[in-house]
Design a protein around this motif. Structure first.
Motif, PDB file in Angstrom:
ATOM      1  N   VAL A   1       4.124  24.725  -5.394  1.00  0.00           N
ATOM      2  CA  VAL A   1       3.891  23.272  -5.453  1.00  0.00           C
ATOM      3  C   VAL A   1       5.172  22.480  -5.175  1.00  0.00           C
ATOM      4  CG1 VAL A   1       1.932  23.461  -7.024  1.00  0.00           C
ATOM      5  CG2 VAL A   1       4.234  23.278  -7.971  1.00  0.00           C
ATOM      6  N   LEU A   2       6.127  23.108  -4.496  1.00  0.00           N
ATOM      7  CA  LEU A   2       7.393  22.429  -4.225  1.00  0.00           C
ATOM      8  C   LEU A   2       7.579  22.058  -2.752  1.00  0.00           C
ATOM      9  CD1 LEU A   2       9.969  24.334  -6.481  1.00  0.00           C
ATOM     10  CD2 LEU A   2       8.651  22.269  -6.969  1.00  0.00           C
ATOM     11  N   GLN A   3       6.476  21.901  -2.031  1.00  0.00           N
ATOM     12  CA  GLN A   3       6.600  21.553  -0.611  1.00  0.00           C
ATOM     13  C   GLN A   3       7.350  20.249  -0.397  1.00  0.00           C
ATOM     14  OE1 GLN A   3       3.810  22.393  -2.187  1.00  0.00           O
ATOM     15  NE2 GLN A   3       2.557  23.805  -0.992  1.00  0.00           N
TER      16      GLN A   3
ATOM     17  N   VAL B   1       0.836  -1.204   0.000  1.00  0.00           N
ATOM     18  CA  VAL B   1       0.000   0.000   0.000  1.00  0.00           C
ATOM     19  C   VAL B   1       0.870   1.254   0.000  1.00  0.00           C
ATOM     20  CG1 VAL B   1      -1.664   1.342   1.352  1.00  0.00           C
ATOM     21  CG2 VAL B   1      -1.967  -1.123   1.087  1.00  0.00           C
ATOM     22  N   ARG B   2       1.928   1.245   0.811  1.00  0.00           N
ATOM     23  CA  ARG B   2       2.802   2.417   0.867  1.00  0.00           C
ATOM     24  C   ARG B   2       3.486   2.650  -0.470  1.00  0.00           C
ATOM     25  NH1 ARG B   2       5.032   6.313   3.411  1.00  0.00           N
ATOM     26  NH2 ARG B   2       7.235   6.825   3.187  1.00  0.00           N
ATOM     27  N   LYS B   3       3.920   1.590  -1.121  1.00  0.00           N
ATOM     28  CA  LYS B   3       4.563   1.731  -2.428  1.00  0.00           C
ATOM     29  C   LYS B   3       3.596   2.338  -3.434  1.00  0.00           C
ATOM     30  CE  LYS B   3       7.944   0.904  -5.362  1.00  0.00           C
ATOM     31  NZ  LYS B   3       9.259   1.581  -5.262  1.00  0.00           N
ATOM     32  N   ASP B   4       2.358   1.873  -3.429  1.00  0.00           N
ATOM     33  CA  ASP B   4       1.344   2.430  -4.330  1.00  0.00           C
ATOM     34  C   ASP B   4       1.077   3.898  -4.007  1.00  0.00           C
ATOM     35  OD1 ASP B   4       1.146  -0.018  -5.538  1.00  0.00           O
ATOM     36  OD2 ASP B   4      -0.676  -0.624  -4.482  1.00  0.00           O
ATOM     37  N   HIS B   5       1.040   4.214  -2.700  1.00  0.00           N
ATOM     38  CA  HIS B   5       0.793   5.597  -2.284  1.00  0.00           C
ATOM     39  C   HIS B   5       1.910   6.519  -2.758  1.00  0.00           C
ATOM     40  CE1 HIS B   5       0.183   9.107   0.238  1.00  0.00           C
ATOM     41  NE2 HIS B   5       1.396   8.935   0.728  1.00  0.00           N
ATOM     42  N   LEU B   6       3.157   6.077  -2.610  1.00  0.00           N
ATOM     43  CA  LEU B   6       4.286   6.913  -3.014  1.00  0.00           C
ATOM     44  C   LEU B   6       4.298   7.140  -4.517  1.00  0.00           C
ATOM     45  CD1 LEU B   6       7.179   5.519  -0.786  1.00  0.00           C
ATOM     46  CD2 LEU B   6       6.040   7.731  -0.593  1.00  0.00           C
ATOM     47  N   ARG B   7       3.950   6.096  -5.256  1.00  0.00           N
ATOM     48  CA  ARG B   7       3.930   6.252  -6.712  1.00  0.00           C
ATOM     49  C   ARG B   7       2.828   7.228  -7.122  1.00  0.00           C
ATOM     50  NH1 ARG B   7       7.665   6.670 -10.107  1.00  0.00           N
ATOM     51  NH2 ARG B   7       7.015   6.263 -12.245  1.00  0.00           N
ATOM     52  N   ALA B   8       1.677   7.131  -6.466  1.00  0.00           N
ATOM     53  CA  ALA B   8       0.582   8.060  -6.756  1.00  0.00           C
ATOM     54  C   ALA B   8       0.982   9.487  -6.391  1.00  0.00           C
ATOM     55  CB  ALA B   8      -0.671   7.648  -5.994  1.00  0.00           C
ATOM     56  N   LYS B   9       1.686   9.635  -5.250  1.00  0.00           N
ATOM     57  CA  LYS B   9       2.135  10.961  -4.833  1.00  0.00           C
ATOM     58  C   LYS B   9       3.106  11.544  -5.846  1.00  0.00           C
ATOM     59  CE  LYS B   9       5.393  11.770  -1.786  1.00  0.00           C
ATOM     60  NZ  LYS B   9       6.205  11.917  -0.546  1.00  0.00           N
ATOM     61  N   SER B  10       3.999  10.699  -6.361  1.00  0.00           N
ATOM     62  CA  SER B  10       4.967  11.147  -7.360  1.00  0.00           C
ATOM     63  C   SER B  10       4.257  11.639  -8.620  1.00  0.00           C
ATOM     64  CB  SER B  10       5.924  10.003  -7.701  1.00  0.00           C
ATOM     65  OG  SER B  10       6.863  10.394  -8.668  1.00  0.00           O
ATOM     66  N   MET B  11       3.251  10.908  -9.052  1.00  0.00           N
ATOM     67  CA  MET B  11       2.495  11.301 -10.244  1.00  0.00           C
ATOM     68  C   MET B  11       1.719  12.600 -10.000  1.00  0.00           C
ATOM     69  SD  MET B  11       1.125   7.515 -11.384  1.00  0.00           S
ATOM     70  CE  MET B  11       0.164   8.149 -12.753  1.00  0.00           C
ATOM     71  N   GLN B  12       1.191  12.758  -8.789  1.00  0.00           N
ATOM     72  CA  GLN B  12       0.457  13.980  -8.458  1.00  0.00           C
ATOM     73  C   GLN B  12       1.378  15.195  -8.434  1.00  0.00           C
ATOM     74  OE1 GLN B  12      -1.367  12.975  -4.730  1.00  0.00           O
ATOM     75  NE2 GLN B  12      -2.909  11.638  -5.662  1.00  0.00           N
ATOM     76  N   GLN B  13       2.594  15.006  -7.913  1.00  0.00           N
ATOM     77  CA  GLN B  13       3.558  16.102  -7.919  1.00  0.00           C
ATOM     78  C   GLN B  13       3.886  16.523  -9.338  1.00  0.00           C
ATOM     79  OE1 GLN B  13       7.084  16.163  -5.252  1.00  0.00           O
ATOM     80  NE2 GLN B  13       6.358  14.160  -4.599  1.00  0.00           N
ATOM     81  N   ASN B  14       4.102  15.530 -10.187  1.00  0.00           N
ATOM     82  CA  ASN B  14       4.434  15.826 -11.575  1.00  0.00           C
ATOM     83  C   ASN B  14       3.304  16.590 -12.255  1.00  0.00           C
ATOM     84  OD1 ASN B  14       6.297  15.647 -13.743  1.00  0.00           O
ATOM     85  ND2 ASN B  14       5.135  13.950 -14.623  1.00  0.00           N
ATOM     86  N   GLN B  15       2.069  16.160 -12.001  1.00  0.00           N
ATOM     87  CA  GLN B  15       0.915  16.823 -12.597  1.00  0.00           C
ATOM     88  C   GLN B  15       0.774  18.247 -12.078  1.00  0.00           C
ATOM     89  OE1 GLN B  15      -0.920  15.737 -15.024  1.00  0.00           O
ATOM     90  NE2 GLN B  15      -2.343  17.465 -15.047  1.00  0.00           N
ATOM     91  N   ALA B  16       1.000  18.442 -10.774  1.00  0.00           N
ATOM     92  CA  ALA B  16       0.885  19.778 -10.177  1.00  0.00           C
ATOM     93  C   ALA B  16       1.903  20.731 -10.781  1.00  0.00           C
ATOM     94  CB  ALA B  16       1.075  19.688  -8.673  1.00  0.00           C
ATOM     95  N   ILE B  17       3.110  20.243 -11.020  1.00  0.00           N
ATOM     96  CA  ILE B  17       4.146  21.081 -11.617  1.00  0.00           C
ATOM     97  C   ILE B  17       3.798  21.442 -13.048  1.00  0.00           C
ATOM     98  CG2 ILE B  17       6.527  20.996 -12.461  1.00  0.00           C
ATOM     99  CD1 ILE B  17       7.219  19.506  -9.854  1.00  0.00           C
ATOM    100  N   ARG B  18       3.291  20.483 -13.782  1.00  0.00           N
ATOM    101  CA  ARG B  18       2.909  20.762 -15.172  1.00  0.00           C
ATOM    102  C   ARG B  18       1.777  21.788 -15.241  1.00  0.00           C
ATOM    103  NH1 ARG B  18       4.924  17.307 -18.895  1.00  0.00           N
ATOM    104  NH2 ARG B  18       5.960  15.410 -18.145  1.00  0.00           N
ATOM    105  N   GLU B  19       0.812  21.647 -14.350  1.00  0.00           N
ATOM    106  CA  GLU B  19      -0.304  22.584 -14.345  1.00  0.00           C
ATOM    107  C   GLU B  19       0.139  23.976 -13.895  1.00  0.00           C
ATOM    108  OE1 GLU B  19      -3.262  20.810 -11.891  1.00  0.00           O
ATOM    109  OE2 GLU B  19      -3.872  19.325 -13.406  1.00  0.00           O
TER     110      GLU B  19
END
Length: 342
Positions: free
Chosen positions: A146-148, A99-117
């Motif tokens: 978005v760099l917290q 679950v933690r691995k999935d959460h971290l991967r999702a967080k990484s994707m969300q960070q990338n999306q936030a930066i692009r937006e």
């Protein structure tokens, strides 16, 4: 944490003994499950007695992505319950790591999306902005919000470097590194090169900046050059620092770093359970300060930021197998530290 015990036809004294055994299990269970939502912290227990007088104990727990079920049968009830508890705990550990691995991967994707937006595309900005300076200021102000996560990562790397003796205390501040990332990030963004602008490229810049600072400090120390550098009022770093002050208002204080954050719970020795949050965090920083700067960064990038080894290899310009080896080395260091506390 709630335990729901269903024991039809079982004598009340026997039931009370099982309930007591399960209550003693609660603190350990809460430690393992503390990151999950309250509605998922419900242990269901079914106790029945078969025709041959043997007991059947079934423990079930709903976790994200999987329902865990353990069933044991035997004539000695309390040892049977103990065995079932341990078996369930092992399943929880493994699933928690997943679950933690999935959460971290999702967080990484969300960070990338936030930066692009936040920054969009350089071609679009060039049409809207009056000049280059306006484009740069807009980039810094929008991206800084978005760099917290990056800021927290930089704080950890600096602290590790200080404990390792790579740089002295107060030689480098997180805000300075993030300011530099923003400046270099804008150059990358505006160049419209083939290199993809993403959160991975920003982490790579931060890694390079800190390694350069460590290298420069060592060079100056070896050559005997004074580190008391005078910065003139016309130095561009004044402007970068001023921009950074606005950005830092949005950053949060460094969160607590626990063994459960950086090690899969399935590999997590029990001595860590006796340590409070401060002791765990100090233990992690002290232990990993003995590893190399690249190894520490690779370990945190995978365990805290959700990057895959091949992505880290790109950030650090080295082989993926070397990165994997460093991550494993850091985990072994923490395991030895925990074993020594037993």
């Amino acid at each position: 944490m709630q335990i729901i015990l269903n024991a039809p036809g079982i004598h009340h004294r026997t039931k009370e003994g099982v309930e007591k055994e399960l209550e003693e299990y609660l603190p350990r269970l809460k430690q393992v499950l503390f990151r999950f939502r309250p509605e998922e912290k419900r242990l269901r227990v079914h106790l029945a007695q078969q025709k041959d007088s043997a007991y059947r104990v079934t423990l079930s727990l709903r976790m994200p992505g999987k329902n865990l079920i353990v069933e044991r049968t035997g004539h000695n009830l309390i040892p049977l319950v103990t065995e079932a508890k341990q078996a369930l705990l092992e399943q929880i550990k493994v699933q928690s790591a997943v679950v933690r691995k999935d959460h971290l991967r999702a967080k990484s994707m969300q960070q990338n999306q936030a930066i692009r937006e936040a920054v969009g595309s350089a071609s679009g900005w060039s049409k809207e902005a009056a000049d280059e300076e306006e484009m740069r200021e807009r980039f810094v102000s929008r991206l800084g919000l978005v760099l917290q996560e990056l800021y927290s990562h930089v704080r950890r790397l600096i602290r590790f470097s200080q404990l390792a003796g790579d740089i002295p205390v107060n030689h480098l501040k997180p805000g300075e590194v993030v300011d530099d990332v923003l400046v270099r990030g804008y150059e990358l963004f505006s160049s419209q090169s083939e290199e993809e602008f993403s959160h991975a490229s920003l982490y790579r810049l931060a890694d390079e900046i800190i390694r350069d600072e460590i290298s420069n400090y060592k060079d100056k120390e070896q050559s005997g050059i004074s580190l008391d550098e005078e910065i003139t009022r016309n130095d561009p770093r004044w402007e970068v620092s001023d921009l950074g002050e606005e950005v830092l208002a949005f950053y949060q204080e460094e969160e607590v770093l626990l063994y459960g954050d950086v090690m899969p719970d399935a590999h997590h020795p029990d001595p860590a359970r006796a340590l409070d949050e401060k002791e765990q965090m100090n233990g992690i920083f002290q232990s990993l300060s003995g590893a190399g700067a690249l190894a520490r960064s690779a370990f945190l990038l995978e365990r805290m930021e959700g990057f895959e080894p091949y992505e880290i290899a790109w950030m650090q310009d080295r082989a993926e197998e070397e990165v994997k080896g460093d991550i494993q080395q850091c985990e072994e260091i923490l395991k030895r530290t925990l074993s020594s506390t037993d």
